[in-house]
Each structure stands twice: as structure tokens, then as C-alpha cells.
Design a protein around this motif. Sequence first.
Motif, PDB file in Angstrom:
ATOM      1  N   ARG A 126       0.765  -1.372  -0.127  1.00  0.00           N
ATOM      2  CA  ARG A 126       0.076   0.066  -0.143  1.00  0.00           C
ATOM      3  C   ARG A 126       0.896   1.713   0.151  1.00  0.00           C
ATOM      4  O   ARG A 126       0.457   2.403  -0.641  1.00  0.00           O
ATOM      5  CB  ARG A 126      -1.273   0.531   1.309  1.00  0.00           C
ATOM      6  CG  ARG A 126      -1.794  -0.621   1.140  1.00  0.00           C
ATOM      7  CD  ARG A 126      -2.569  -0.887   2.265  1.00  0.00           C
ATOM      8  NE  ARG A 126      -4.063  -2.031   2.312  1.00  0.00           N
ATOM      9  CZ  ARG A 126      -4.909  -2.029   3.117  1.00  0.00           C
ATOM     10  NH1 ARG A 126      -4.709  -1.695   4.665  1.00  0.00           N
ATOM     11  NH2 ARG A 126      -5.961  -2.600   2.874  1.00  0.00           N
ATOM     12  N   LEU A 127       1.722   1.268   0.733  1.00  0.00           N
ATOM     13  CA  LEU A 127       2.824   2.335   0.687  1.00  0.00           C
ATOM     14  C   LEU A 127       3.502   2.574  -0.319  1.00  0.00           C
ATOM     15  O   LEU A 127       3.832   3.873  -1.127  1.00  0.00           O
ATOM     16  CB  LEU A 127       3.837   2.531   1.851  1.00  0.00           C
ATOM     17  CG  LEU A 127       3.471   2.438   3.540  1.00  0.00           C
ATOM     18  CD1 LEU A 127       4.470   1.735   4.576  1.00  0.00           C
ATOM     19  CD2 LEU A 127       2.788   3.567   4.259  1.00  0.00           C
ATOM     20  N   LEU A 128       4.211   1.558  -0.653  1.00  0.00           N
ATOM     21  CA  LEU A 128       4.679   1.532  -2.843  1.00  0.00           C
ATOM     22  C   LEU A 128       3.331   2.102  -3.478  1.00  0.00           C
ATOM     23  O   LEU A 128       3.836   3.025  -4.019  1.00  0.00           O
ATOM     24  CB  LEU A 128       5.482   0.515  -2.934  1.00  0.00           C
ATOM     25  CG  LEU A 128       6.323  -0.534  -2.347  1.00  0.00           C
ATOM     26  CD1 LEU A 128       7.009  -1.566  -2.609  1.00  0.00           C
ATOM     27  CD2 LEU A 128       7.670   1.101  -3.078  1.00  0.00           C
ATOM     28  N   GLU A 129       2.129   2.132  -3.511  1.00  0.00           N
ATOM     29  CA  GLU A 129       1.667   1.846  -4.177  1.00  0.00           C
ATOM     30  C   GLU A 129       0.840   3.953  -4.263  1.00  0.00           C
ATOM     31  O   GLU A 129       0.957   4.690  -5.020  1.00  0.00           O
ATOM     32  CB  GLU A 129       0.039   1.479  -4.742  1.00  0.00           C
ATOM     33  CG  GLU A 129      -1.025   2.159  -5.605  1.00  0.00           C
ATOM     34  CD  GLU A 129      -0.322   1.292  -6.681  1.00  0.00           C
ATOM     35  OE1 GLU A 129      -0.852   2.436  -7.566  1.00  0.00           O
ATOM     36  OE2 GLU A 129       0.582   0.645  -6.809  1.00  0.00           O
ATOM     37  N   LEU A 131       3.541   6.041  -3.059  1.00  0.00           N
ATOM     38  CA  LEU A 131       4.321   6.307  -3.604  1.00  0.00           C
ATOM     39  C   LEU A 131       4.420   7.005  -4.692  1.00  0.00           C
ATOM     40  O   LEU A 131       4.877   7.684  -5.800  1.00  0.00           O
ATOM     41  CB  LEU A 131       5.581   6.001  -3.227  1.00  0.00           C
ATOM     42  CG  LEU A 131       7.592   6.406  -3.624  1.00  0.00           C
ATOM     43  CD1 LEU A 131       7.226   7.953  -2.841  1.00  0.00           C
ATOM     44  CD2 LEU A 131       8.148   5.071  -2.344  1.00  0.00           C
ATOM     45  N   ARG A 132       4.048   5.414  -5.204  1.00  0.00           N
ATOM     46  CA  ARG A 132       3.529   5.733  -7.325  1.00  0.00           C
ATOM     47  C   ARG A 132       3.173   6.869  -7.750  1.00  0.00           C
ATOM     48  O   ARG A 132       3.233   7.478  -8.667  1.00  0.00           O
ATOM     49  CB  ARG A 132       3.232   4.226  -7.633  1.00  0.00           C
ATOM     50  CG  ARG A 132       4.721   3.122  -7.804  1.00  0.00           C
ATOM     51  CD  ARG A 132       3.874   2.154  -7.982  1.00  0.00           C
ATOM     52  NE  ARG A 132       4.941   0.978  -8.124  1.00  0.00           N
ATOM     53  CZ  ARG A 132       4.577  -0.138  -7.305  1.00  0.00           C
ATOM     54  NH1 ARG A 132       3.907  -0.459  -7.216  1.00  0.00           N
ATOM     55  NH2 ARG A 132       5.547  -1.092  -7.105  1.00  0.00           N
ATOM     56  N   ARG A 133       1.793   6.887  -7.670  1.00  0.00           N
ATOM     57  CA  ARG A 133       0.972   7.549  -7.356  1.00  0.00           C
ATOM     58  C   ARG A 133       0.910   8.966  -7.366  1.00  0.00           C
ATOM     59  O   ARG A 133       1.260   9.817  -7.803  1.00  0.00           O
ATOM     60  CB  ARG A 133      -0.628   7.745  -6.428  1.00  0.00           C
ATOM     61  CG  ARG A 133      -1.551   6.645  -7.109  1.00  0.00           C
ATOM     62  CD  ARG A 133      -2.504   6.147  -6.552  1.00  0.00           C
ATOM     63  NE  ARG A 133      -2.997   4.826  -5.533  1.00  0.00           N
ATOM     64  CZ  ARG A 133      -3.645   5.056  -4.125  1.00  0.00           C
ATOM     65  NH1 ARG A 133      -3.717   6.495  -3.659  1.00  0.00           N
ATOM     66  NH2 ARG A 133      -2.447   4.136  -3.425  1.00  0.00           N
ATOM     67  N   THR A 134       2.166   9.721  -6.247  1.00  0.00           N
ATOM     68  CA  THR A 134       2.782  11.005  -5.605  1.00  0.00           C
ATOM     69  C   THR A 134       3.641  11.297  -6.812  1.00  0.00           C
ATOM     70  O   THR A 134       3.720  12.328  -7.158  1.00  0.00           O
ATOM     71  CB  THR A 134       2.978  10.433  -4.334  1.00  0.00           C
ATOM     72  OG1 THR A 134       2.399  10.233  -3.393  1.00  0.00           O
ATOM     73  CG2 THR A 134       4.093  12.165  -4.216  1.00  0.00           C
ATOM     74  N   LEU A 135       4.561  10.006  -7.098  1.00  0.00           N
ATOM     75  CA  LEU A 135       5.443  10.317  -8.270  1.00  0.00           C
ATOM     76  C   LEU A 135       4.470  10.624  -9.259  1.00  0.00           C
ATOM     77  O   LEU A 135       4.994  11.138 -10.155  1.00  0.00           O
ATOM     78  CB  LEU A 135       6.336   9.633  -8.861  1.00  0.00           C
ATOM     79  CG  LEU A 135       7.466   9.173  -7.160  1.00  0.00           C
ATOM     80  CD1 LEU A 135       8.105   7.902  -7.290  1.00  0.00           C
ATOM     81  CD2 LEU A 135       8.655   9.929  -7.000  1.00  0.00           C
ATOM     82  N   ILE A 136       4.148   9.784  -9.929  1.00  0.00           N
ATOM     83  CA  ILE A 136       3.135  10.212 -11.314  1.00  0.00           C
ATOM     84  C   ILE A 136       2.976  11.660 -11.273  1.00  0.00           C
ATOM     85  O   ILE A 136       2.464  12.543 -12.360  1.00  0.00           O
ATOM     86  CB  ILE A 136       2.287   9.062 -11.418  1.00  0.00           C
ATOM     87  CG1 ILE A 136       2.767   7.622 -11.927  1.00  0.00           C
ATOM     88  CG2 ILE A 136       1.088   9.652 -12.874  1.00  0.00           C
ATOM     89  CD1 ILE A 136       2.070   6.762 -11.345  1.00  0.00           C
ATOM     90  N   ASP A 137       1.599  11.995 -10.002  1.00  0.00           N
ATOM     91  CA  ASP A 137       1.639  13.139  -9.916  1.00  0.00           C
ATOM     92  C   ASP A 137       2.446  14.793 -10.143  1.00  0.00           C
ATOM     93  O   ASP A 137       1.210  15.321 -10.674  1.00  0.00           O
ATOM     94  CB  ASP A 137       0.243  13.382  -8.459  1.00  0.00           C
ATOM     95  CG  ASP A 137      -1.173  12.487  -8.939  1.00  0.00           C
ATOM     96  OD1 ASP A 137      -1.573  11.683  -9.625  1.00  0.00           O
ATOM     97  OD2 ASP A 137      -1.831  12.161  -8.003  1.00  0.00           O
ATOM     98  N   THR A 138       3.516  14.390  -9.497  1.00  0.00           N
ATOM     99  CA  THR A 138       4.539  15.126  -9.882  1.00  0.00           C
ATOM    100  C   THR A 138       5.031  15.101 -10.659  1.00  0.00           C
ATOM    101  O   THR A 138       6.046  15.999 -10.612  1.00  0.00           O
ATOM    102  CB  THR A 138       5.154  15.701  -8.388  1.00  0.00           C
ATOM    103  OG1 THR A 138       5.933  14.162  -8.375  1.00  0.00           O
ATOM    104  CG2 THR A 138       4.427  15.091  -7.209  1.00  0.00           C
TER     105      THR A 138
END
Length: 142
Positions: A126-129, A131-138
Motif C-alpha cells: 500500500r505504501l509503495l502504491e 508513493l507511485r501515485r505521488t510520483l506520477i502526480d508530481t
Amino acid sequence: MGNKSNSGQAGHEPVRLDKWLWAARFYRTRTISQEAIDGGKVRYEGERAKASKTVQVGARIELRQGYDDLEVVVKALSEHRGNATLARTLYEETEASRRKREAMAEQKRIEAASFDSVRPDKRQRRLLEKLRRTLIDTGHDH
């Protein structure tokens, strides 16, 4: 020379490489033995050989058996398949080969044991997912 009388006397008659490998129980059938030789998985004195190559006592044979690479020295000749105890007297594995095989087995055990611990648990996934969403959004996704 084509006469096969008394071919059971170990060390007195010429023995083909495919028959010797089968008699020494490296392969279940002579056909599998021939296929291994033809496929380049068997080397006789460091060179590729044909199934009909005559085996000599003292010769060094390198072969692949499953995932293991073995190097053996021929101690006796036989073209008859006997029990495993008898087959073991036909060759001796070199010390370097034995050490290498044992080291590879240990490495496989370590890799198998560590593989399970590398997998993330539910919380980590869940934490990795997130983090991925945060990186994609930024916009940091490559």
C-alpha cells in the motif's frame, strides 16, 4: 574386433562414451546419454566428443546433470548397467568439481530462503502504491 564375447570384463574391451555414461548412471537411458553428448553437454578431455568415442581409464569427462556441472575421472570401464554402488566405482568426481557443486547448492539454498523475505507485505504494498501515485502526480515518472 566386432566380436562382443566377454564384453563384461571391465577394462578389457573398448567402451563407447554413451554406453559408459549410461552404465555409470549419469543418464537414465542410452538415448538420453546420446542426446546429451550430441547437444554439447558432455566434454571428453576438454573437447566435444561423439557418442561413439572410446573411453579410456584416467580420462577426464565434464558433463551437465540437471543443474549441476560435474567433472569426473574414469576409474573403470563397463558397458553394462549395474546397481548404483557398482556404478559409483566407475568414476571419481574431482575435488574442484565437488567443491563447486556444493557451493552452488549452498547458494541456491540461500537464494531460496531470502526470496520469501524480499516480498513486501500488505502494508508495504500500500505504501509503495501511494508513493507511485505521488510520483506520477508530481511528474517524476519516467
